[in-house]
Scaffold this motif. Structure first.
Motif, short mmCIF file in Angstrom:
data_model
loop_
_atom_site.label_atom_id
_atom_site.label_comp_id
_atom_site.label_asym_id
_atom_site.label_seq_id
_atom_site.Cartn_x
_atom_site.Cartn_y
_atom_site.Cartn_z
N ASP A 1 -13.89 5.72 -4.62
CA ASP A 1 -14.34 6.94 -3.94
C ASP A 1 -15.56 7.57 -4.58
N ARG B 1 -6.98 19.07 0.50
CA ARG B 1 -7.94 17.98 0.27
C ARG B 1 -9.35 18.49 0.52
N LYS C 1 0.87 -1.18 0.00
CA LYS C 1 0.00 0.00 0.00
C LYS C 1 0.90 1.23 0.00
N ASP D 1 -10.16 4.83 4.48
CA ASP D 1 -8.73 5.03 4.23
C ASP D 1 -8.17 3.76 3.63
N ASN D 2 -7.10 3.93 2.88
CA ASN D 2 -6.52 2.77 2.18
C ASN D 2 -5.66 1.89 3.07
N GLY E 1 -2.23 13.23 3.38
CA GLY E 1 -2.65 11.89 3.82
C GLY E 1 -4.04 11.93 4.42
N THR E 2 -4.55 10.74 4.68
CA THR E 2 -5.91 10.66 5.24
C THR E 2 -5.90 10.12 6.65
N GLY E 3 -5.26 8.96 6.81
CA GLY E 3 -5.46 8.25 8.07
C GLY E 3 -4.43 8.49 9.14
N GLY F 1 0.78 5.45 0.21
CA GLY F 1 -0.09 6.57 0.56
C GLY F 1 0.19 7.80 -0.30
N THR F 2 -0.74 8.72 -0.19
CA THR F 2 -0.64 9.95 -0.98
C THR F 2 0.64 10.71 -0.64
N SER G 1 -3.20 4.86 -2.97
CA SER G 1 -3.97 6.07 -2.78
C SER G 1 -3.57 7.06 -3.87
N GLY G 2 -4.05 8.29 -3.73
CA GLY G 2 -3.59 9.31 -4.68
C GLY G 2 -4.66 9.85 -5.59
N ALA G 3 -5.82 9.20 -5.67
CA ALA G 3 -6.86 9.70 -6.58
C ALA G 3 -7.25 11.13 -6.21
N VAL G 4 -7.49 11.35 -4.91
CA VAL G 4 -7.88 12.70 -4.47
C VAL G 4 -6.70 13.66 -4.63
N ASN H 1 -7.86 0.56 -5.34
CA ASN H 1 -8.17 1.78 -4.59
C ASN H 1 -9.63 1.69 -4.16
#
Ligand SMILES: Nc1ncnc2c1ncn2[C@@H]1O[C@H](COP(=O)(O)OP(=O)(O)O)[C@@H](O)[C@H]1O
Ligand SMILES: N[C@@H](CCC(=O)OP(=O)(O)O)C(=O)O
Length: 369
Positions: free
Chosen positions: A136, A64, A8, A147-148, A211-213, A10-11, A49-52, A133
């Protein structure tokens, strides 16, 4: 020996922190590393991740989005561009890839869970590297992985992976966020779920700018994965070649040892695949019976019922402090449980007017968290 490896990224590793632009050298090195692992005979799945993040860069957004509809729109813009980059790089290396977009519902319903399993097996058998992914664009709030890190752990559990690598923008887990606490202590090894539960770690409220998480979701993901028997490593995303070194035994990053006897696939599905629809608050006696004596849950031990759920829904079991200790499938709905909570099993028929199950949750349908 063939291993199944889930990676995995992450962004915060895929993009430049200042501009949100793609970190092309990292992505290219990651592609080379995964192709080398494939050529060594391993099965490889990439959760990216990374789409957003990519969508924001494409649309000139500097942070974000928070609103769900905007986040879904931005992700829809970014996901296509992200896959274009991956397909261009993997094509140069003659490695076919596949886009797999999942929502939590794909792993909640048993038939869809098995379908996802079969699809991954077909792809891996074809020598393809699936690029996964969260979907979303269609994932609604109450049915999102969110979160991924969590998504990658559930995928690793689904495919019964040997390794899960959580690539991020720090080299390992620390006792606190090293960006904020310079003398935070590095953590190299977490040897059991019990030790993980006892770790005193400050994880901060969120991750890096994109990042998200943060580390909260990475620790939660490690818990899911090691319960499924998956060796889990948190390490630096900017050095993808470390993945091969770690598999060869180099002590890089934070290692979470897999549980020696993995929880059964059905119980992992109950604990992590299903979305809990309510909470049952237990008294001390029930808490002890459940967590230490391996008992089923009886109505007498339930102090309070929260949520609106049906029989066979998954619910969270909480101790007197409100801490979650287990999850399970109920034999009564929330209305019935409100009537029988605290009562002896022999009184249930008189209260409900019909003979129901002796247990509220049978031990076979109960998983300690
Ligand atoms: N205890 C901790 N150890 C290491 N990093 C931590 C810790 N607590 C918080 N962090 C922060 O978590 C961030 C990684 O999470 P996140 O930004 O979501 O990355 P990703 O995009 O890879 O998921 C790190 O950049 C770090 O600032
Ligand atoms: N599906 C989302 C994943 C969000 C997410 O988990 O991001 P990160 O914390 O950077 O791994 C996206 O592609 O942006």
């Amino acid at each position: 020996m063939t291993k199944t490896i889930v990676v995995k990224i992450g962004t915060s590793s895929l993009t430049q922190p200042e501009t949100g632009q793609l970190a092309l050298s990292t992505i290219a090195t990651l592609a080379e590393t995964l192709c080398d692992l494939r050529r060594q005979g391993h099965y490889v799945i990439l959760v990216s991740s990374g789409a957003v993040g990519v969508g924001c860069a494409r649309l000139g957004l500097t942070e974000r989005p928070k609103a769900i509809a905007l986040k879904q729109a931005v992700a829809a813009v970014g996901q296509g561009r992200l896959m274009r980059v991956y397909d261009d790089l993997f094509s140069i290396l003659q490695q076919p890839i596949a886009q797999v977009l999942l929502t939590r519902a794909d792993l909640v319903q048993r038939n869809r869970y098995l379908n996802a399993y079969n699809t991954f097996q077909e792809l891996l058998g074809l020598g393809v590297i699936p690029v996964v992914n969260e979907n979303d664009t269609v994932a609604v709030e109450e049915l999102k992985f969110g979160d991924n890190d969590t998504l990658s752990a559930l995928v690793a559990s689904l495919v019964e992976a040997d390794w899960l690598f959580l690539l991020t923008d720090v080299d390992r887990l620390y006792s606190a966020d090293p960006r904020i606490v310079p003398d935070a202590k590095p953590i190299s090894l977490v040897s059991s779920i019990k030790e993980l539960a006892e770790l005193q770690i400050q994880t901060g409220s969120q991750g890096s700018q994109w990042g998200t998480g943060g580390m909260v979701t990475k620790i939660s993901a490690a818990r899911i994965a090691i319960a499924a028997g998956v060796r889990t490593v948190i390490t630096q995303g900017r050095f993808p070649r470390n993945i091969e070194k770690i598999i060869q035994g180099e002590p890089i990053g934070t290692h979470f040892e897999p549980q020696p006897e993995p929880t059964s696939a059905r119980k992992r599905w109950i604990a992590y695949g299903l979305v809990p629809m309510g909470k049952l608050y237990l008294d001390q006696g029930a808490t002890t019976a459940i967590s230490q004596a391996g008992k089923s849950l009886l109505a007498a031990g339930i102090k309070a019922v929260e949520g609106d759920f049906d029989t066979q829904d998954a619910v969270q079991l909480c101790d007197i402090h409100g801490n979650e200790i287990a999850r399970g499938l109920v034999n009564y709905n929330s209305v019935e449980l409100e009537k029988i909570r605290g009562c002896h099993s022999r009184d249930i028929a008189g209260i409900l007017g019909y003979e129901g199950a002796e247990t509220v949750i049978h031990r076979d349908n109960l998983v300690l968290i």
